[in-house]
Design a protein around this motif. Structure first.
Motif, short mmCIF file in Angstrom:
data_model
loop_
_atom_site.label_atom_id
_atom_site.label_comp_id
_atom_site.label_asym_id
_atom_site.label_seq_id
_atom_site.Cartn_x
_atom_site.Cartn_y
_atom_site.Cartn_z
N ARG A 136 8.80 -25.18 0.78
CA ARG A 136 8.15 -23.97 0.29
C ARG A 136 7.40 -24.25 -1.01
N VAL A 137 8.02 -25.03 -1.88
CA VAL A 137 7.37 -25.40 -3.15
C VAL A 137 6.09 -26.18 -2.86
N TYR A 138 6.15 -27.16 -1.96
CA TYR A 138 4.97 -27.97 -1.64
C TYR A 138 3.85 -27.10 -1.05
N ALA A 139 4.24 -26.16 -0.20
CA ALA A 139 3.23 -25.30 0.44
C ALA A 139 2.53 -24.43 -0.59
N ALA A 140 3.30 -23.80 -1.47
CA ALA A 140 2.70 -22.94 -2.49
C ALA A 140 1.90 -23.77 -3.49
N TYR A 141 2.42 -24.94 -3.84
CA TYR A 141 1.73 -25.82 -4.78
C TYR A 141 0.35 -26.23 -4.26
N GLY A 142 0.24 -26.39 -2.95
CA GLY A 142 -1.03 -26.82 -2.36
C GLY A 142 -2.20 -25.92 -2.75
N GLY A 143 -1.97 -24.63 -2.77
CA GLY A 143 -3.04 -23.70 -3.16
C GLY A 143 -3.44 -23.87 -4.61
N VAL A 144 -2.46 -24.08 -5.46
CA VAL A 144 -2.75 -24.28 -6.88
C VAL A 144 -3.46 -25.62 -7.09
N TYR A 145 -3.04 -26.64 -6.34
CA TYR A 145 -3.68 -27.95 -6.45
C TYR A 145 -5.17 -27.86 -6.09
N ILE A 146 -5.48 -27.14 -5.04
CA ILE A 146 -6.89 -26.99 -4.63
C ILE A 146 -7.69 -26.35 -5.76
N SER A 147 -7.12 -25.35 -6.38
CA SER A 147 -7.79 -24.68 -7.50
C SER A 147 -8.01 -25.65 -8.66
N ALA A 148 -6.98 -26.41 -8.98
CA ALA A 148 -7.08 -27.37 -10.09
C ALA A 148 -8.10 -28.47 -9.77
N ALA A 149 -8.15 -28.89 -8.52
CA ALA A 149 -9.11 -29.93 -8.14
C ALA A 149 -10.55 -29.44 -8.31
N LEU A 150 -10.80 -28.18 -7.99
CA LEU A 150 -12.15 -27.65 -8.18
C LEU A 150 -12.47 -27.44 -9.66
N LEU A 151 -11.48 -27.10 -10.47
CA LEU A 151 -11.70 -27.05 -11.92
C LEU A 151 -12.01 -28.45 -12.46
N TRP A 152 -11.32 -29.44 -11.94
CA TRP A 152 -11.57 -30.84 -12.32
C TRP A 152 -13.00 -31.23 -11.92
N LEU A 153 -13.40 -30.85 -10.72
CA LEU A 153 -14.77 -31.12 -10.26
C LEU A 153 -15.78 -30.62 -11.27
N TRP A 154 -15.54 -29.44 -11.80
CA TRP A 154 -16.46 -28.82 -12.75
C TRP A 154 -16.35 -29.46 -14.13
N ALA A 155 -15.13 -29.57 -14.64
CA ALA A 155 -14.92 -30.04 -16.01
C ALA A 155 -15.14 -31.53 -16.20
N VAL A 156 -14.70 -32.34 -15.25
CA VAL A 156 -14.75 -33.79 -15.41
C VAL A 156 -15.96 -34.40 -14.70
N ASP A 157 -16.19 -33.98 -13.46
CA ASP A 157 -17.31 -34.54 -12.69
C ASP A 157 -18.63 -33.86 -13.01
N GLY A 158 -18.57 -32.72 -13.68
CA GLY A 158 -19.80 -32.01 -14.05
C GLY A 158 -20.52 -31.35 -12.90
N ILE A 159 -19.79 -31.06 -11.82
CA ILE A 159 -20.38 -30.41 -10.65
C ILE A 159 -19.82 -29.00 -10.55
N ARG A 160 -20.71 -28.03 -10.60
CA ARG A 160 -20.27 -26.64 -10.52
C ARG A 160 -19.88 -26.31 -9.07
N PRO A 161 -18.68 -25.73 -8.89
CA PRO A 161 -18.27 -25.37 -7.53
C PRO A 161 -19.22 -24.35 -6.91
N ALA A 162 -19.42 -24.47 -5.61
CA ALA A 162 -20.28 -23.55 -4.87
C ALA A 162 -19.53 -22.24 -4.60
N SER A 163 -20.27 -21.25 -4.18
CA SER A 163 -19.66 -19.95 -3.85
C SER A 163 -18.56 -20.09 -2.81
N ALA A 164 -18.80 -20.89 -1.81
CA ALA A 164 -17.79 -21.11 -0.78
C ALA A 164 -16.52 -21.73 -1.37
#
Length: 109
Positions: free
Chosen positions: A60-88
């Motif tokens: 259950r922890v891994y399943a719930a964590y997955g959603g937060v990880y996806i969010s953090a990965a997209l924040l990383w995309l923006w902050a570190v890679d300099g790519i703004r996430p798309a609307s989708a």
């Protein structure tokens, strides 16, 4: 307060996991120092330890964590890679966080 603690812990866990994966990526893809593997290993150890702090069943922890990880990965995309996430991407994050909240916060018997 439990929800804030849970998702804050998930956020720290995601940061540790992403950092633990990003540093070897720098070594492999950008020719950076192999010494980056040491802090990467420490970050991955922290990732596992942080996941173990949750009182619920591991699956259950891994399943719930997955959603937060996806969010953090997209924040990383923006902050570190300099790519703004798309609307989708943003719609996907909202859906993932909603699913994570249902899994993490639903009352259990």
């Amino acid at each position: 307060m439990d929800a804030l603690r849970t998702f804050g812990l998930f956020g720290l866990t995601a940061l540790a996991e992403i950092l633990g994966c990003y540093l070897p990526w720098l070594w492999l893809k950008q020719g950076r120092s192999a010494w980056l593997l040491l802090p990467a290993a420490l970050a991955l150890i922290a990732f596992v330890w942080l996941l173990s702090l949750h009182p619920q069943a591991s699956g259950r922890v891994y399943a719930a964590y997955g959603g937060v990880y996806i969010s953090a990965a997209l924040l990383w995309l923006w902050a570190v890679d300099g790519i703004r996430p798309a609307s989708a991407d943003l719609i996907g994050v909202v859906l993932c966080l909603a699913g994570a909240a249902v899994i993490a916060l639903a009352p259990r018997h």
